[in-house]
Every structure is written in structure tokens, then in C-alpha cells.
Design an enzyme around this catalytic site. Structure first.
Site, mmCIF file in Angstrom:
data_model
loop_
_atom_site.group_PDB
_atom_site.id
_atom_site.type_symbol
_atom_site.label_atom_id
_atom_site.label_comp_id
_atom_site.label_asym_id
_atom_site.label_seq_id
_atom_site.Cartn_x
_atom_site.Cartn_y
_atom_site.Cartn_z
ATOM 1 N N CYS A 125 0.816 -1.206 0.000
ATOM 2 C CA CYS A 125 0.000 0.000 0.000
ATOM 3 C C CYS A 125 0.851 1.258 0.000
ATOM 4 C CB CYS A 125 -0.856 0.047 1.262
ATOM 5 S SG CYS A 125 -1.928 -1.371 1.424
ATOM 6 N N GLY A 157 0.201 0.159 -5.136
ATOM 7 C CA GLY A 157 -1.074 -0.533 -5.010
ATOM 8 C C GLY A 157 -2.037 -0.059 -6.071
ATOM 9 N N ASN A 179 -0.288 0.624 5.865
ATOM 10 C CA ASN A 179 0.636 -0.058 4.960
ATOM 11 C C ASN A 179 1.423 -1.053 5.803
ATOM 12 O OD1 ASN A 179 2.452 -0.771 2.911
ATOM 13 N ND2 ASN A 179 3.820 0.937 3.379
ATOM 14 N N GLY A 180 1.296 -2.338 5.499
ATOM 15 C CA GLY A 180 2.017 -3.344 6.273
ATOM 16 C C GLY A 180 1.138 -4.540 6.529
ATOM 17 N N TYR A 234 13.031 -3.482 -5.392
ATOM 18 C CA TYR A 234 11.944 -3.597 -6.357
ATOM 19 C C TYR A 234 10.799 -2.605 -6.174
ATOM 20 C CZ TYR A 234 8.008 -5.994 -8.715
ATOM 21 O OH TYR A 234 6.937 -6.304 -9.499
#
Ligand code: SF4
Length: 486
Positions: free
Chosen positions: A8, A34, A108-109, A250
Site C-alpha cells: 500500500c 497498489g 501499509n504493512g 523492487y
């Protein structure tokens, strides 16, 4: 590498008349984090309003939405659910009205103890309306056991285990939180009188904000009309730092400053280290678009081998996360990347990849290079073999699906159909990130998990991955205890 997805992206801003519009731009800049859903929640000081839906930012939020969201305080979210369902109800920010009033949250996570906590709440009659682990945090924030504490949010956070950056919005303020291990990035910026918080600095750049600093692991930053204040919920140094090295390999945008270093420069350095550790006799360095471009540049620089394009990229293909069968995945590879015969025919190629996960997409790319006339293919991977799953929010396949799980490099080389294959060493990879090289999580390479994993979580994760698969193929099995990652 294209077979894993990030989780996210977050953006929040306080004290700006065009907060919602800037949030829209900030999310747009982080669309790579996302693409399943997007949402914005704004506040006029008294009431929270939320808009959002499935798809890209441009699909999920309309001009009319932005007009309705025109308020000075806003948070926003782009989401890729790693294992749970991709449904409208899981779109973030989640907004509820509860015993403490209106609260919105985005995350986020991945919480590794969300399943346990959710079951506990459910046993006490709580009703959940999403399958997202983030909703558990809202239940905790409204729970008397925490609301009676002097700092309820800090008390809640001390009960969470896993990887999380959170934006929590109340009518008068927003609170930005980073977990004590600092697994995911979160930065602070300034635009005139406004304060901004975002997953990546590329989101600050797009709105012309100045980068101020990162939110510290274990810190809560409050942003409001009256400025910024900060407090800690875990003392510094108590928890081992564990920044996700995959942000550098990445996920993050090359222009971003992550964990103290510029992503592009770190990737270049990984490429240089790879050239030193794994030289190859070749005529042309070929990056696998798009993420390996920086590493390939580094390889070219250190090896002196000419660099060139081996593929054209089709920019018009939509995201194709629904790929339930291998044959469809193979087709997508060919659609996305087309080899340039004129550039590669008869040449000894040194192909640089950022990472290899399942190996199926890489094998497809190598085949197409061979078909287009490559004389030799020497594959160089700018990270070590991935042998272990990620429990902190990255959508790696199961251990069994990882190409490096239980296989030697020689066996992988044979599977991929290349003349030689070498990976960057763990030390080489970590040393490329100059600022934080001792503070990284590298569990997917080494199996050394820095944040403890509850065994029940591994079972939950498996169930959630099944749920995601069923979603993709349009079947909805009975799965009452499934909680999706945010
Ligand atoms: Fe990142 Fe790998 Fe750690 Fe997951 S296990 S957080 S992908 S480094």
C-alpha cells in the site's frame, strides 16, 4: 520480476485548503504501491467525508468526489491486498463512527497478530464489516480497555505486532505512526504552512513539498492546524530495526529517498557489486524492464560492457493481478515485453534481473530472448535467491512456489534455460544501501525473521491466500475467520 506485488501507499496532509487535491496527486505518484483500490478521507474540522473505490486512483476518485472532499485535512490510500479479498468494503481509508466519534484509518504493512485479536473481539460480540486486518485497530481504539489509558493510541500500538505504517484521522487532526522496527517507509514533508506525511518521497516531489525527515520507528507524529507534534510509544533502541530491503530492490520508485538512501543509487550500487562478484563474458548488458534498469546501469558501468535495450514494453496493458493459471501468466509476460530482435540477434547477452520469485515470468522472458536470436544468455540477479515467505505484507507465493526453495543454482539455471546464472550475495546487497545496511530485514533470503511470527498467523496467512485465489476466480468459499492484509 513481476510476480509479486507491494502492499500500500499512504499520503496525509494537514492545514492546506487543497488537501484532497494534493492527496489525489500524492496517491497518483505512489500508484506503483497498489492498484486494486484507492480512497481519500477529508475533514472540515467537524465531520469526516470519505470517497473511494476499486481500481486506480483515476478510476476510484472523480472530480466530483474531489469537490465534495474539499477540506483542509485529508488522508489517502492506494491498496494492493496481498492475500485477502479485493472488495469495495476493504477500500481504505476505513471510516467508522464509534464510542470515540468519527475515526478513519489507513495502513501499509501487515499485522501478524490480527487474526488472534479479531477472534477475541468476535467472541465478545464485535461485528467486523471488512476482511482487513486494519479494522482490528479501529475496534481496539474504541475499546474501553484502551480508551481509559492516558494515551489510548500508544496503548493500542503497544499491542500490535508486525509491520505497520498508519495514518489515523480524527475530525481535528491526523496521527502518523511507524512500527518500532521501521519495516515500511514513512516520510514527513512541508509545503508552506502545511505538513505532509507519505510512504515515499516521490509523493512529496509531485506536490512540490520539501522533504523534512522520516517518521522514526516507534514514533507518533500528530499533524493539525496548529502544526506538528511528536511522541514515542516505544523507546528508541528497544526493538531491532528491520527495514524491508525489497523497497530498494523492487518496490519503491527510483526517485524516492528510502531509509536514508536514494533508491536509484542503491540499485546502481547493487548492479556494480553484481558485476564485481559475478562477471560475465558478454556483448550487451540487457536490463529486464522496468525495475532492473538501475542495477543494469551499475553492471554496465562496473563491467564496461555496452548496455542496450532487449525488450520493448507495452505501456497499455492494464494491471493483471487476476492470473489464476500458469498459461495466462505466460501470455501476460509476452504481452508486456516484446524482444527487440535487431538489438539482440547473435549477441552474448548479460541479462540483469532485480530478483527471481517463481521463475515462471523470468523463464518466459529468457525464452523469448532465445527465440529472437540471442546467442548466449548469462542471467545476473541483483539480489540473493528468495527461499522463504514474507509475513510482513509482501505478496510472495508459498514456500513451495518459490523457485529457489529446495533447488540449487544449477537446477534453477536449467529451469530458466540460460547459459549461466549468478546471484548477488547477501553482503553485497546489504552493503549497497550505505545508510542503513545493518538495519534491514532480509528474512525472505535468510529465514531470519526479525519480527516474531505467531504460528497461528502462518495458518491465517495460508487461509487468506486461498481466499484471494477464490476471489480471483470468482468463487466465495465460507471462510469466517479470514482477515485480509491491508
Ligand atoms: Fe521485505 Fe523480505 Fe523482510 Fe518481507 S521478508 S519485509 S519482503 S525483506
Amino acid at each position: 520480476m513481476s510476480s509479486i506485488h507491494h502492499h500500500c501507499g499512504l499520503f496525509g496532509i494537514a492545514n492546506h485548503p487543497a488537501a484532497a487535491e494534493l492527496t489525489y496527486l500524492g496517491l497518483y505518484a505512489q500508484q506503483h504501491r497498489g492498484q486494486e483500490s484507492a480512497g481519500i478521507c477529508s475533514s472540515n474540522g467537524g465531520t469526516l467525508t470519505r470517497r473511494g473505490g476499486l481500481g486506480l486512483v483515476t478510476d476510484a476518485i472523480s472530480q466530483r468526489d474531489l469537490e465534495e472532499l474539499r477540506n483542509p485535512l485529508a488522508i489517502g490510500h492506494v491498496r494492493y491486498s496481498t492475500t485477502g479479498s479485493c472488495s469495495e468494503s476493504n477500500t481504505q481509508p476505513l471510516l467508522v463512527t464509534c464510542s470515540i466519534g468519527q475515526v478513519a484509518i489507513c495502513h501499509n504493512g501487515n499485522l501478524v497478530n490480527a487474526g488472534v485479536m479479531r477472534r477475541e473481539f468476535e467472541q465478545h460480540g464485535h461485528i467486523f464489516v471488512t476482511t482487513s486486518d486494519t479494522e482490528v485497530i479501529l475496534h481496539m481504539l474504541a475499546d474501553k480497555r484502551f480508551t481509559e489509558k492516558p494515551d489510548p493510541l500508544a496503548a493500542v500500538l503497544r499491542h500490535l505486532c508486525g509491520s505497520y505504517c498508519l495514518l489515523i484521522q480524527y475530525p481535528d487532526r491526523l496521527e502518523a505512526v511507524r512500527d518500532p522496527s521501521g519495516n515500511r517507509p514513512l516520510c514527513l514533508g512541508r509545503l508552506d504552512e502545511a505538513w505532509i506525511v507519505a510512504s515515499e518521497t516521490c509523493a512529496l516531489d509531485i506536490v512540490d513539498a520539501e522533504y523534512v525527515r522520516d517518521v522514526d520507528p516507534g514514533e507518533i507524529v500528530t499533524l493539525s492546524e496548529s502544526g506538528l507534534s511528536s511522541r514515542r510509544f516505544v523507546e528508541e533502541g528497544v526493538v531491532r530495526r528491520a527495514h524491508c530491503i525489497f523497497e530498494h530492490i523492487y518496490f519503491a520508485d527510483p526517485s524516492s529517498q528510502i531509509f536514508g538512501d536514494n533508491v536509484h543509487l542503491v540499485r546502481m550500487e547493487m548492479g556494480r557489486a553484481l558485476a564485481r562478484e559475478a562477471p560475465a563474458d558478454g556483448d550487451l548488458v540487457v536490463p529486464v524492464p522496468n525495475c532492473a534498469r538501475c542495477a543494469a546501469l551499475g553492471y554496465h558501468e562496473a563491467s564496461g560492457i555496452q548496455i542496450g535495450r532487449g525488450f520493448t514494453t507495452n505501456h497499455y496493458i492494464g494491471r493483471s493481478f487476476i492470473q489464476p493459471t500458469q498459461s495466462i501468466r505466460d501470455l501476460t509476460v509476452r504481452l508486456k515485453l516484446n524482444p527487440i530482435r535487431g538489438s539482440i540477434e547473435g549477441k552474448r547477452l548479460v541479462v540483469v534481473e532485480d530478483s527471481v520469485v517463481r521463475g515462471t515470468t523470468t523463464r518466459g522472458k529468457m525464452r523469448s530472448l532465445r527465440t529472437a536470436g540471442a546467442k548466449e544468455i548469462h542471467l545476473r540477479v541483483a539480489s540473493p535467491p528468495i527461499r522463504h515467505p514474507c509475513y510482513y505484507g509482501i505478496d510472495f507465493p508459498s514456500r513451495e512456489e518459490l523457485i529457489a526453495n529446495g533447488r540449487t543454482v544449477a537446477q534453477i539455471r536449467e529451469y530458466l534455460g540460460v547459459d549461466s546464472l549468478e546471484y548477488l550475495s547477501l553482503d553485497g546487497m546489504l552493503a549497497a544501501a550505505k545508510t542503513a545496511h545493518e538495519d534491514f530485514c532480509h528474512a525472505c533470503f535468510t529465514g531470519d525473521y526479525p519480527i516474531p511470527i505467531d504460528p497461528t498467523f502462518q495458518k491465517d496467512l495460508f487461509e487468506r491466500r486461498q481466499l484471494r485465489f477464490f476471489d480471483a476466480v470468482g468463487i466465495r468459499p465460507h471462510s469466517p475467520n479470514s482477515a485480509a492484509n491491508s
